[in-house]
Design a protein around this motif. Structure first.
Motif, PDB file in Angstrom:
ATOM      1  N   SER A   1       0.823  -1.204   0.000  1.00  0.00           N
ATOM      2  CA  SER A   1       0.000   0.000   0.000  1.00  0.00           C
ATOM      3  C   SER A   1       0.860   1.258   0.000  1.00  0.00           C
ATOM      4  N   LEU A   2       1.921   1.255   0.784  1.00  0.00           N
ATOM      5  CA  LEU A   2       2.852   2.392   0.791  1.00  0.00           C
ATOM      6  C   LEU A   2       3.469   2.600  -0.584  1.00  0.00           C
ATOM      7  N   SER A   3       3.848   1.500  -1.232  1.00  0.00           N
ATOM      8  CA  SER A   3       4.458   1.594  -2.564  1.00  0.00           C
ATOM      9  C   SER A   3       3.475   2.163  -3.581  1.00  0.00           C
TER      10      SER A   3
ATOM     11  N   VAL B   1     -15.325   3.497  -3.535  1.00  0.00           N
ATOM     12  CA  VAL B   1     -15.170   3.742  -2.101  1.00  0.00           C
ATOM     13  C   VAL B   1     -15.566   2.474  -1.352  1.00  0.00           C
ATOM     14  N   ASP B   2     -14.590   1.656  -1.021  1.00  0.00           N
ATOM     15  CA  ASP B   2     -14.837   0.411  -0.310  1.00  0.00           C
ATOM     16  C   ASP B   2     -13.809   0.258   0.804  1.00  0.00           C
ATOM     17  N   LYS B   3     -13.809  -0.888   1.458  1.00  0.00           N
ATOM     18  CA  LYS B   3     -12.909  -1.083   2.600  1.00  0.00           C
ATOM     19  C   LYS B   3     -11.437  -1.011   2.194  1.00  0.00           C
ATOM     20  N   ASP B   4     -11.102  -1.499   1.005  1.00  0.00           N
ATOM     21  CA  ASP B   4      -9.703  -1.433   0.559  1.00  0.00           C
ATOM     22  C   ASP B   4      -9.297   0.013   0.286  1.00  0.00           C
ATOM     23  N   PHE B   5     -10.208   0.778  -0.298  1.00  0.00           N
ATOM     24  CA  PHE B   5      -9.956   2.189  -0.571  1.00  0.00           C
ATOM     25  C   PHE B   5      -9.683   2.943   0.732  1.00  0.00           C
ATOM     26  N   LEU B   6     -10.532   2.722   1.737  1.00  0.00           N
ATOM     27  CA  LEU B   6     -10.388   3.406   3.019  1.00  0.00           C
ATOM     28  C   LEU B   6      -9.131   2.963   3.755  1.00  0.00           C
TER      29      LEU B   6
ATOM     30  N   ASN C   1      -6.313   1.744   2.412  1.00  0.00           N
ATOM     31  CA  ASN C   1      -5.138   2.275   1.718  1.00  0.00           C
ATOM     32  C   ASN C   1      -4.960   3.766   1.994  1.00  0.00           C
ATOM     33  N   THR C   2      -6.077   4.476   2.104  1.00  0.00           N
ATOM     34  CA  THR C   2      -6.014   5.899   2.428  1.00  0.00           C
ATOM     35  C   THR C   2      -5.446   6.111   3.820  1.00  0.00           C
TER      36      THR C   2
END
Length: 400
Positions: free
Chosen positions: A119-121, A338-343, A345-346
């Motif tokens: 996610s950082l990358s 806008v889903d759990k992965d989006f949130l 990663n944010t």
């Protein structure tokens, strides 16, 4: 027939394995890909969009024979954008594995830190972009600290330099976000339109040969969608791209950049605070206070950063979806993406962006506490006298 099917499955499985083995699973490769797409692809596509727009504006001013050359220049810019973005897409497909999702963490071969590092990358362009305002704010704060005790003129000059540094850092980050987001969207549209134009003739032939009415209807709907994409005008593509960049820049300005620039006001407070003699009259109280400052510094900054970044990114995504729906007539929800992965990663991005600020502010708080303690130790007799006087004043009670 069964043997043929088995052999076919074996060939497909072998091809999948060979592809997976050929991918680069290192975080450095993923980071490099993300940076190349955002900065390389974004800048190239932005310049192409702006160049095409300028050429279209000046074209009516020239004679017909000159307009042919201008059209050739526009076609060249358009094709170069398509070629470069297709190259990037091909490079990602053949070298970078698909993103790990939160659901994948349940796999025994994938853990939380695999997902966190990836996610950082993936978000490295945004993280790196914030170095500009963050570094400027810290530099400005250090100038103010150095000017303390040097007089009004020195403080005024340092304050002015601090303001100019913050403005310059913010403008730099805003420009990077605008160019990257605008160019990224334009490149994406150009590739989609190119692919649509290539697929339409093949799909039309497939529809003509299809006998099943249900399948034929599905293919026809797909054809209509591709035809709509193929008919995008330059005005639609330009407005959508610039609007994407504008929406992202405004959201970043109100969120991340504003939060990062707050570093300066906190960093100016480095040094001895008010004389906390009574609080540090015992080592236990001092240790408790330092621990509290550490936890408070981390929790307050991290919590504020994550909530601000989440709101900013959701706002940006919703704005982008609205633009796609209203300008490009796309069939999607305004909260698509806008889903759990989006949130999640944010949240990782906000943590990375604010980590220097969070740890820096916490360090400053702790440094202040140790400085105060040192001052108390060096002036032990004065501290005792102060404590005695405070007790005496309390015993006297309020005056008449």
């Amino acid at each position: 027939l069964d043997k043929f099917n088995d052999e076919t499955r074996d060939v497909q499985t072998k091809a999948i394995i060979e592809k997976q083995l050929g991918l680069d699973y290192s975080l450095s490769a993923r980071t490099g890909m993300a940076l190349e797409e955002f900065f390389g692809g974004g800048v190239q596509s932005f310049l192409s969009l702006t160049g095409q727009g300028l050429l279209r504006v000046v074209k009516p001013l020239y004679k017909p024979e000159a307009r042919d050359k201008i059209n050739q220049a526009i076609d060249y810019l358009q094709q170069s954008t398509v070629d470069y973005n297709l190259k990037l897409a091909k490079k990602r497909e053949t070298t970078i594995p698909e993103n790990i999702t939160l659901d994948d963490i349940q796999n025994e071969n994938i853990n939380f830190f695999d997902w966190f590092g990836e996610s950082l990358s993936n978000n490295s362009p945004s993280i790196i972009t914030t170095f500009a305002p963050g570094g400027a704010a810290l530099r400005g704060a250090s100038l103010i600290n150095k000017a303390k005790g040097l007089g009004y003129t020195a403080m005024k000059s340092a304050a002015k330099s601090n303001l100019n540094l913050i403005k310059a850092g913010t403008r730099t980050a805003q420009s990077i976000f605008f160019v990257g987001e605008t160019g990224g969207k334009f490149g994406d549209i150009e590739v989609k339109q190119f692919n649509a134009l290539e697929q339409l003739p093949k799909l039309k032939k497939q529809i003509e040969q299809e006998l099943d009415n249900t399948k034929k209807q599905e293919l026809q709907e797909e054809y209509n969608d591709l035809e709509k994409i193929s008919n995008y005008s330059f005005a639609q593509k330009a407005f959508t791209s610039y609007a994407f960049g504008g929406a992202a820049t405004i959201a970043e300005t109100l969120g991340t950049l504003k939060l990062i620039n707050g570093t300066s006001s906190l960093a100016k407070k480095i040094g001895v605070q008010e004389f906390k003699a009574k609080a540090y009259s015992s080592p236990l109280n001092f240790a408790a206070n330092v621990t509290g400052k550490t936890l408070s510094g981390i929790s307050k900054n991290a919590g504020k950063a994550i909530s601000t970044e989440e709101a900013e990114e959701v706002l940006t995504q919703v704005a982008h979806n609205i633009i796609d729906i209203s300008v490009l007539d796309e069939d999607k929800s305004i909260i698509e993406g806008v889903d759990k992965d989006f949130l999640a990663n944010t949240a990782v991005t906000s943590f990375a962006i604010m980590a220097p600020k969070t740890m820096g502010n916490t360090r400053n708080l702790i440094k202040s506490e140790f400085a105060i303690k040192k001052e108390i130790e060096e002036n032990g007799e004065d501290v005792l006298e102060l404590l005695q006087l405070q007790e005496q004043f309390k015993a006297l009670g309020p005056g008449p």
